[in-house]
Design a protein around this motif. Structure first.
Motif, PDB file in Angstrom:
ATOM      1  N   ALA A   1      -3.525   1.846  -1.140  1.00 36.50           N
ATOM      2  CA  ALA A   1      -2.036   1.799  -1.646  1.00 36.50           C
ATOM      3  C   ALA A   1      -1.924   0.140  -2.134  1.00 36.50           C
ATOM      4  O   ALA A   1      -1.072  -0.063  -3.053  1.00 36.50           O
ATOM      5  CB  ALA A   1      -1.021   1.990  -0.543  1.00 36.50           C
ATOM      6  N   ASN A   2      -2.477  -0.691  -1.515  1.00 37.80           N
ATOM      7  CA  ASN A   2      -2.392  -2.023  -1.896  1.00 37.80           C
ATOM      8  C   ASN A   2      -3.134  -2.207  -3.384  1.00 37.80           C
ATOM      9  O   ASN A   2      -2.721  -3.129  -4.077  1.00 37.80           O
ATOM     10  CB  ASN A   2      -3.120  -2.932  -0.798  1.00 37.80           C
ATOM     11  CG  ASN A   2      -2.320  -3.232   0.304  1.00 37.80           C
ATOM     12  OD1 ASN A   2      -1.163  -3.069   0.252  1.00 37.80           O
ATOM     13  ND2 ASN A   2      -2.749  -3.689   1.514  1.00 37.80           N
ATOM     14  N   LYS A   3      -4.037  -1.540  -3.574  1.00 37.16           N
ATOM     15  CA  LYS A   3      -4.800  -1.610  -4.810  1.00 37.16           C
ATOM     16  C   LYS A   3      -3.810  -1.058  -6.008  1.00 37.16           C
ATOM     17  O   LYS A   3      -3.792  -1.490  -7.111  1.00 37.16           O
ATOM     18  CB  LYS A   3      -6.158  -0.848  -4.821  1.00 37.16           C
ATOM     19  CG  LYS A   3      -7.179  -1.682  -3.975  1.00 37.16           C
ATOM     20  CD  LYS A   3      -8.677  -0.994  -3.915  1.00 37.16           C
ATOM     21  CE  LYS A   3      -9.345  -0.882  -5.326  1.00 37.16           C
ATOM     22  NZ  LYS A   3     -10.550  -0.358  -5.270  1.00 37.16           N
ATOM     23  N   ASP A   4      -3.322   0.250  -5.681  1.00 40.56           N
ATOM     24  CA  ASP A   4      -2.674   0.907  -6.600  1.00 40.56           C
ATOM     25  C   ASP A   4      -1.572   1.864  -6.163  1.00 40.56           C
ATOM     26  O   ASP A   4      -1.925   2.932  -5.711  1.00 40.56           O
ATOM     27  CB  ASP A   4      -3.542   1.695  -7.668  1.00 40.56           C
ATOM     28  CG  ASP A   4      -2.715   2.602  -8.961  1.00 40.56           C
ATOM     29  OD1 ASP A   4      -1.173   2.175  -8.984  1.00 40.56           O
ATOM     30  OD2 ASP A   4      -3.251   2.863  -9.642  1.00 40.56           O
TER      31      ASP A   4
ATOM     32  N   PRO B   1      -1.664   8.863  -7.361  1.00 40.04           N
ATOM     33  CA  PRO B   1      -1.500  10.215  -6.742  1.00 40.04           C
ATOM     34  C   PRO B   1      -2.094  10.355  -5.393  1.00 40.04           C
ATOM     35  O   PRO B   1      -3.386   9.934  -5.384  1.00 40.04           O
ATOM     36  CB  PRO B   1      -1.797  11.336  -7.688  1.00 40.04           C
ATOM     37  CG  PRO B   1      -2.334  10.742  -8.999  1.00 40.04           C
ATOM     38  CD  PRO B   1      -2.515   9.294  -8.892  1.00 40.04           C
ATOM     39  N   ASN B   2      -1.440  10.946  -4.380  1.00 39.64           N
ATOM     40  CA  ASN B   2      -1.956  11.171  -2.919  1.00 39.64           C
ATOM     41  C   ASN B   2      -2.848  12.352  -3.045  1.00 39.64           C
ATOM     42  O   ASN B   2      -2.357  13.293  -2.901  1.00 39.64           O
ATOM     43  CB  ASN B   2      -0.860  11.223  -1.916  1.00 39.64           C
ATOM     44  CG  ASN B   2      -1.457  11.229  -0.621  1.00 39.64           C
ATOM     45  OD1 ASN B   2      -2.718  10.996  -0.328  1.00 39.64           O
ATOM     46  ND2 ASN B   2      -0.460  11.436   0.366  1.00 39.64           N
ATOM     47  N   LEU B   3      -4.187  12.202  -2.944  1.00 36.02           N
ATOM     48  CA  LEU B   3      -5.086  13.487  -2.925  1.00 36.02           C
ATOM     49  C   LEU B   3      -5.829  13.187  -1.622  1.00 36.02           C
ATOM     50  O   LEU B   3      -6.581  14.143  -1.283  1.00 36.02           O
ATOM     51  CB  LEU B   3      -6.322  13.240  -3.920  1.00 36.02           C
ATOM     52  CG  LEU B   3      -5.856  13.163  -5.309  1.00 36.02           C
ATOM     53  CD1 LEU B   3      -7.169  12.914  -6.177  1.00 36.02           C
ATOM     54  CD2 LEU B   3      -4.921  14.407  -5.816  1.00 36.02           C
TER      55      LEU B   3
ATOM     56  N   PHE C   1       2.564   9.744  -3.687  1.00 34.91           N
ATOM     57  CA  PHE C   1       1.617   8.700  -3.893  1.00 34.91           C
ATOM     58  C   PHE C   1       0.625   8.440  -2.589  1.00 34.91           C
ATOM     59  O   PHE C   1       1.062   8.439  -1.715  1.00 34.91           O
ATOM     60  CB  PHE C   1       2.644   7.536  -4.419  1.00 34.91           C
ATOM     61  CG  PHE C   1       3.281   8.138  -5.514  1.00 34.91           C
ATOM     62  CD1 PHE C   1       2.514   8.259  -6.881  1.00 34.91           C
ATOM     63  CD2 PHE C   1       4.507   7.994  -5.524  1.00 34.91           C
ATOM     64  CE1 PHE C   1       3.456   8.448  -7.911  1.00 34.91           C
ATOM     65  CE2 PHE C   1       5.300   8.315  -6.489  1.00 34.91           C
ATOM     66  CZ  PHE C   1       4.783   8.761  -7.832  1.00 34.91           C
ATOM     67  N   VAL C   2      -0.231   7.515  -2.919  1.00 34.98           N
ATOM     68  CA  VAL C   2      -1.357   7.309  -2.089  1.00 34.98           C
ATOM     69  C   VAL C   2      -0.733   6.516  -0.945  1.00 34.98           C
ATOM     70  O   VAL C   2       0.252   5.695  -1.261  1.00 34.98           O
ATOM     71  CB  VAL C   2      -2.549   6.611  -2.537  1.00 34.98           C
ATOM     72  CG1 VAL C   2      -2.231   5.325  -3.098  1.00 34.98           C
ATOM     73  CG2 VAL C   2      -3.638   6.244  -1.686  1.00 34.98           C
ATOM     74  N   ARG C   3      -1.105   6.886   0.227  1.00 29.78           N
ATOM     75  CA  ARG C   3      -0.446   6.112   1.519  1.00 29.78           C
ATOM     76  C   ARG C   3      -1.580   5.668   2.456  1.00 29.78           C
ATOM     77  O   ARG C   3      -1.291   4.541   3.274  1.00 29.78           O
ATOM     78  CB  ARG C   3       0.067   7.347   2.446  1.00 29.78           C
ATOM     79  CG  ARG C   3       1.133   7.940   1.690  1.00 29.78           C
ATOM     80  CD  ARG C   3       2.751   7.003   1.711  1.00 29.78           C
ATOM     81  NE  ARG C   3       2.961   7.040   3.291  1.00 29.78           N
ATOM     82  CZ  ARG C   3       3.566   5.821   3.481  1.00 29.78           C
ATOM     83  NH1 ARG C   3       4.189   5.206   2.767  1.00 29.78           N
ATOM     84  NH2 ARG C   3       4.038   5.842   4.893  1.00 29.78           N
ATOM     85  N   HIS C   4      -2.811   5.713   2.083  1.00 27.65           N
ATOM     86  CA  HIS C   4      -3.836   4.865   2.783  1.00 27.65           C
ATOM     87  C   HIS C   4      -3.547   3.429   2.392  1.00 27.65           C
ATOM     88  O   HIS C   4      -3.524   2.984   1.301  1.00 27.65           O
ATOM     89  CB  HIS C   4      -5.212   5.340   2.495  1.00 27.65           C
ATOM     90  CG  HIS C   4      -6.522   4.782   3.017  1.00 27.65           C
ATOM     91  ND1 HIS C   4      -6.831   3.422   2.582  1.00 27.65           N
ATOM     92  CD2 HIS C   4      -7.150   5.104   3.892  1.00 27.65           C
ATOM     93  CE1 HIS C   4      -7.821   3.306   3.150  1.00 27.65           C
ATOM     94  NE2 HIS C   4      -8.000   3.951   4.048  1.00 27.65           N
TER      95      HIS C   4
END
Length: 172
Positions: A53-56, A60-62, A46-49
């Motif tokens: 990441a705070n938004k959602d 998925p981590n692209l 899942f997104v790590r930025h």
């Protein structure tokens, strides 16, 4: 295939387990399918930025791997800013290929690994921790349109070990 007509290759690889810059230059990185660089803060399903990441946090981590090329360092040096590998937060530095000209969806073979370019990196103010003018050097306006020269994000389709000297090619 690359824009220079020469063979492209990896010149450095970097990672860092914690957020922030710079990333450390290492001898090799392990790319893990649908995950990213093993041991790197931005790896994960899942997104790590931090902002995204705070938004959602379930998105998925692209943005698993950051690719840059040596021409970016030359362009930045032309603006009076000298950078060492890892200072832009990159994972893979490539010589002999302009990564900024790769279309979204391009697939890069690096050693046994396969990456898919997912988006142009949208650089943030954190870059100014490396040099106070770095963000403006990589995100600037040309004819009132913002141009970015800070790398391309990719996801790992097939894992493998990547190290300096490995060939890089665009899959046809």
């Amino acid at each position: 295939m690359n824009t220079a007509g020469n063979l492209a290759s990896v010149v450095a690889v970097c990672k860092k387990a914690e957020p922030g810059l710079p990333k450390q230059v290492v001898d090799a990185i392990q790319l893990v399918e649908n995950y990213g660089v093993a041991g790197d803060y931005h790896a994960g399903e899942f997104v790590r930025h931090r902002y995204l990441a705070n938004k959602d946090p379930n998105k998925p981590n692209l943005r698993q791997v950051l690719l840059v090329d040596t021409s970016m360092f030359a362009a930045i040096a032309g603006k009076g800013i000298r950078l060492a590998p890892g200072m832009m937060g990159e994972n893979i530095i490539i010589e002999g290929m302009s990564v900024m000209t790769l279309p979204i969806g391009s697939r890069l073979e690096i050693a046994d690994a396969l990456l898919e370019v997912t988006e142009i990196r949208n650089p943030c103010l954190q870059l100014n921790e490396m040099h106070p003018r770095l963000l403006k050097a990589v995100a600037y306006k040309v004819d009132s349109k913002v141009q970015r020269n800070a790398g391309m994000m990719a996801r790992v389709l097939k894992g493998g070990t990547v190290k300096p000297g490995d060939a890089v090619s665009v899959q046809k």
